[in-house]
Motif scaffolding. Structure first.
Motif, PDB file in Angstrom:
ATOM      1  N   LEU A 210       8.638  -1.021   8.827  1.00 48.74           N
ATOM      2  CA  LEU A 210       8.344  -0.808   7.349  1.00 48.74           C
ATOM      3  C   LEU A 210       8.399   0.649   6.933  1.00 48.74           C
ATOM      4  CD1 LEU A 210       8.374  -1.985   4.317  1.00 48.74           C
ATOM      5  CD2 LEU A 210       5.611  -1.968   4.837  1.00 48.74           C
ATOM      6  N   VAL A 211       7.818   1.507   7.859  1.00 45.65           N
ATOM      7  CA  VAL A 211       7.765   2.973   7.712  1.00 45.65           C
ATOM      8  C   VAL A 211       9.070   3.727   7.638  1.00 45.65           C
ATOM      9  CG1 VAL A 211       6.731   4.941   8.543  1.00 45.65           C
ATOM     10  CG2 VAL A 211       5.303   2.967   8.409  1.00 45.65           C
ATOM     11  N   ILE A 212       9.893   3.239   8.737  1.00 46.16           N
ATOM     12  CA  ILE A 212      11.053   4.024   8.852  1.00 46.16           C
ATOM     13  C   ILE A 212      11.833   3.861   8.005  1.00 46.16           C
ATOM     14  CG2 ILE A 212      13.360   3.823  10.556  1.00 46.16           C
ATOM     15  CD1 ILE A 212      11.303   3.439  12.775  1.00 46.16           C
ATOM     16  N   PRO A 213      12.218   2.772   7.468  1.00 42.13           N
ATOM     17  CA  PRO A 213      13.478   2.742   6.009  1.00 42.13           C
ATOM     18  C   PRO A 213      12.882   3.320   4.756  1.00 42.13           C
ATOM     19  CG  PRO A 213      12.892   0.382   6.953  1.00 42.13           C
ATOM     20  CD  PRO A 213      11.678   1.129   7.766  1.00 42.13           C
ATOM     21  N   LEU A 214      11.630   3.593   4.886  1.00 44.52           N
ATOM     22  CA  LEU A 214      10.805   4.310   3.722  1.00 44.52           C
ATOM     23  C   LEU A 214      10.694   5.557   3.610  1.00 44.52           C
ATOM     24  CD1 LEU A 214       8.859   1.018   2.090  1.00 44.52           C
ATOM     25  CD2 LEU A 214      11.074   2.048   1.513  1.00 44.52           C
ATOM     26  N   LEU A 215      11.370   6.207   4.915  1.00 44.32           N
ATOM     27  CA  LEU A 215      11.080   7.536   5.243  1.00 44.32           C
ATOM     28  C   LEU A 215      11.447   8.398   4.106  1.00 44.32           C
ATOM     29  CD1 LEU A 215      11.618   7.956   9.079  1.00 44.32           C
ATOM     30  CD2 LEU A 215       9.434   8.250   7.862  1.00 44.32           C
ATOM     31  N   ARG A 216      12.555   8.142   3.361  1.00 43.56           N
ATOM     32  CA  ARG A 216      12.823   8.929   2.050  1.00 43.56           C
ATOM     33  C   ARG A 216      11.910   8.943   1.040  1.00 43.56           C
ATOM     34  NH1 ARG A 216      18.846   7.224   0.804  1.00 43.56           N
ATOM     35  NH2 ARG A 216      18.582   8.659  -1.100  1.00 43.56           N
ATOM     36  N   LEU A 217      11.335   7.990   0.846  1.00 44.39           N
ATOM     37  CA  LEU A 217      10.316   7.854  -0.298  1.00 44.39           C
ATOM     38  C   LEU A 217       9.095   8.643   0.091  1.00 44.39           C
ATOM     39  CD1 LEU A 217       8.789   6.893  -2.770  1.00 44.39           C
ATOM     40  CD2 LEU A 217       8.071   4.725  -1.397  1.00 44.39           C
ATOM     41  N   ILE A 218       8.705   8.305   1.350  1.00 50.54           N
ATOM     42  CA  ILE A 218       7.699   9.082   2.221  1.00 50.54           C
ATOM     43  C   ILE A 218       7.724  10.733   2.121  1.00 50.54           C
ATOM     44  CG2 ILE A 218       6.132   9.539   4.141  1.00 50.54           C
ATOM     45  CD1 ILE A 218       6.537   6.699   4.887  1.00 50.54           C
ATOM     46  N   GLY A 219       8.867  11.003   2.596  1.00 52.27           N
ATOM     47  CA  GLY A 219       9.234  12.456   2.655  1.00 52.27           C
ATOM     48  C   GLY A 219       9.285  13.132   1.189  1.00 52.27           C
ATOM     49  N   THR A 220       9.685  12.357   0.193  1.00 47.68           N
ATOM     50  CA  THR A 220       9.966  12.938  -1.006  1.00 47.68           C
ATOM     51  C   THR A 220       8.383  12.977  -1.705  1.00 47.68           C
ATOM     52  OG1 THR A 220      12.086  11.713  -1.538  1.00 47.68           O
ATOM     53  CG2 THR A 220      10.710  12.467  -3.518  1.00 47.68           C
ATOM     54  N   ALA A 221       7.546  12.120  -1.449  1.00 45.85           N
ATOM     55  CA  ALA A 221       6.327  12.298  -1.631  1.00 45.85           C
ATOM     56  C   ALA A 221       5.725  13.323  -1.494  1.00 45.85           C
ATOM     57  CB  ALA A 221       5.547  10.767  -1.612  1.00 45.85           C
ATOM     58  N   TYR A 222       5.840  13.369   0.018  1.00 45.20           N
ATOM     59  CA  TYR A 222       5.166  14.807   0.900  1.00 45.20           C
ATOM     60  C   TYR A 222       5.530  16.162   0.412  1.00 45.20           C
ATOM     61  CZ  TYR A 222       2.155  12.308   4.322  1.00 45.20           C
ATOM     62  OH  TYR A 222       0.829  11.489   4.650  1.00 45.20           O
ATOM     63  N   VAL A 223       6.948  16.018   0.155  1.00 43.19           N
ATOM     64  CA  VAL A 223       7.231  17.397  -0.511  1.00 43.19           C
ATOM     65  C   VAL A 223       6.919  17.622  -1.805  1.00 43.19           C
ATOM     66  CG1 VAL A 223       9.607  18.493  -1.394  1.00 43.19           C
ATOM     67  CG2 VAL A 223       9.872  17.326   0.765  1.00 43.19           C
ATOM     68  N   ALA A 224       6.642  16.822  -2.666  1.00 40.30           N
ATOM     69  CA  ALA A 224       6.420  16.791  -4.019  1.00 40.30           C
ATOM     70  C   ALA A 224       4.704  17.303  -3.922  1.00 40.30           C
ATOM     71  CB  ALA A 224       6.301  15.451  -4.814  1.00 40.30           C
ATOM     72  N   LEU A 225       4.105  16.833  -3.124  1.00 41.30           N
ATOM     73  CA  LEU A 225       2.470  16.959  -2.922  1.00 41.30           C
ATOM     74  C   LEU A 225       2.298  18.268  -2.321  1.00 41.30           C
ATOM     75  CD1 LEU A 225       1.393  13.331  -1.847  1.00 41.30           C
ATOM     76  CD2 LEU A 225       0.754  14.497  -3.954  1.00 41.30           C
ATOM     77  N   ALA A 226       3.345  18.873  -1.421  1.00 35.84           N
ATOM     78  CA  ALA A 226       3.321  20.064  -0.832  1.00 35.84           C
ATOM     79  C   ALA A 226       3.453  21.255  -1.924  1.00 35.84           C
ATOM     80  CB  ALA A 226       4.494  20.400   0.293  1.00 35.84           C
TER      81      ALA A 226
END
Length: 419
Positions: A210-226
């Motif tokens: 489940l994590v791998i297909p949604l890496l773009r969402l996770i990455g975007t969230a982490y970039v925004a939080l950073a």
């Protein structure tokens, strides 16, 4: 000691994820251990909040000043929440994390529990009315943080009016506060075990598929939080005339602990103590931080305005400018209204998706990775409390000053003693 605990919890997070990946059934089986840890955290939250708020309000010692600090706190919360919401929306529209993904290939989580709680998301009028508890004991039993805070502030103001007669009760609450802080420290000794079980259960339940297909969402969230941590907060620090490096040094381990446990409440005692030494008086932190738990979640707020556009992009739904403005207004209200509801951020997201015409199915698709993103947004929430306390202390002109011994002042005095 502080570095050691943060390191232990970080290691437990990694090991728990690996254990859940290689032994998924065992990871799910130990979930009750993680649930027990969460229950321990919730057990200590109310004593901490009630005692620190009562002592804090009584320690301010002047009814007018209590009201002034409260108004300034709410103004900052709403101002910064709006900034964060706009930032998240801009990042989601620029990076478009949901564009081009095939929703049919993503596994869905069960959102039945979330749907049963969406009725608890209130409009503005209902929110204002429900802040006032009809029964304080019932509000405590339900964990209704806004109602609890309202009662404690009003009761603290009443204590101020009692003058010297209220001092014994304030002294008792000071003892309760100190005992509650010690209780939190005791609970935190088992935090690595609880974090290990929580992470193992999460990975064991959903798996990396489940994590791998949604890496773009996770990455975007982490970039925004950073961006919030390394761009927005440094700008705020510059305006406040404080060194951002000192803030990082002060809270980095608390951010790790908050991220690993998924709870800001676990670090409230340590955060208040460090902020007092940093320059924000206890009379400020004991009011602002408890109020900020339901009202000032910067990381969670940011994620909401990324997740909703993600769902729209995933299903090819075009959101007009006015749809997005309406969504922001909805988030401003609802993000304050379900603090006591489990998985509140997902409940808010589901309610908003329904309100603006997005499919609830989208929430089911991203629920499985919520734990991964929740770690980063909880860390940002912790740092957000640092700046909210510092802003109010600066605004009051008391940053860098020490509180006098906690006493209850007479409400008939023209001015409060200096803090």
């Amino acid at each position: 000691m502080r570095v050691r605990m943060a390191l232990y919890i970080l290691i437990a997070t990694v090991l728990g994820g690996l254990f859940g990946h290689f032994f998924p059934e065992a990871g799910v089986a130990i979930k009750p251990v993680g649930d027990a840890f969460i229950r321990l955290i919730k057990m200590v939250v109310l004593p901490v909040i009630v005692s620190t708020l009562l002592v804090g309000v009584a320690g301010i010692g002047d009814i007018k000043r209590v009201g002034r600090i409260g108004i300034k706190t709410i103004i900052w919360f709403e101002f910064f929440t709006t900034i964060i919401l706009i930032l998240g929306l801009v990042i989601a529209n620029v990076l478009k994390p949901g564009a081009g993904l095939d929703a049919s290939h993503l596994p869905k989580a069960d959102i039945t529990g979330l749907e049963s709680n969406t009725g608890k998301v209130m409009d503005g009028t209902s929110l204002l009315l429900n802040i006032i508890p009809t029964n304080f004991v019932d509000a405590m039993a339900r964990g209704d943080m806004l109602a609890i805070i309202f009662f404690c502030v009003m009761f603290g103001i009443a204590l101020v009016g009692l003058g010297e007669r209220g001092r014994p009760f304030v002294s008792l609450m000071e003892i309760v506060s100190q005992a509650s802080f010690r209780l939190v420290n005791l609970v935190m000794t088992v935090a690595p075990i609880g974090v290990f079980a929580l992470m193992a259960a999460t990975i064991g339940t959903y798996g990396v598929q489940l994590v791998i297909p949604l890496l773009r969402l996770i990455g975007t969230a982490y970039v925004a939080l950073a961006i919030v941590v390394f761009v927005v907060f440094p700008i705020v620090a510059w305006f406040l005339r404080i060194r951002i490096i000192e803030v990082y040094k002060m809270v980095w381990d608390l951010m790790i602990i908050g991220a690993s446990t998924g709870s800001t409440e676990t670090v409230v005692p340590q955060l208040m103590d460090r902020l007092e030494r940093f320059g924000a008086p206890k009379s400020i932190t004991s009011f602002v931080i408890p109020a900020g738990l339901p009202l000032n979640s910067d990381g969670t707020t940011l994620y909401l305005t990324i997740a909703a556009p993600f769902i729209a992009q995933l299903f090819g739904i075009h959101m007009t400018f006015w749809h997005q403005v309406m969504m922001i207004l909805f988030f401003i209200v609802t993000s304050k209204g379900v603090a006591a509801v489990p998985s509140s951020s997902m409940v808010i997201l589901l309610a908003t998706a329904t309100a603006v015409g997005l499919p609830a199915e989208g929430v089911a698709l991203i629920l499985g990775v919520d734990r991964v993103i929740d770690m980063a947004r909880t860390a940002v929430n912790v740092m957000g409390h640092v700046f909210s306390s510092t802003v109010v202390a600066r605004w009051e002109g008391v940053f860098g000053q020490k509180d006098p011994e906690v006493t209850v002042q007479s409400s008939t005095r023209e001015e409060a003693e200096p803090v």
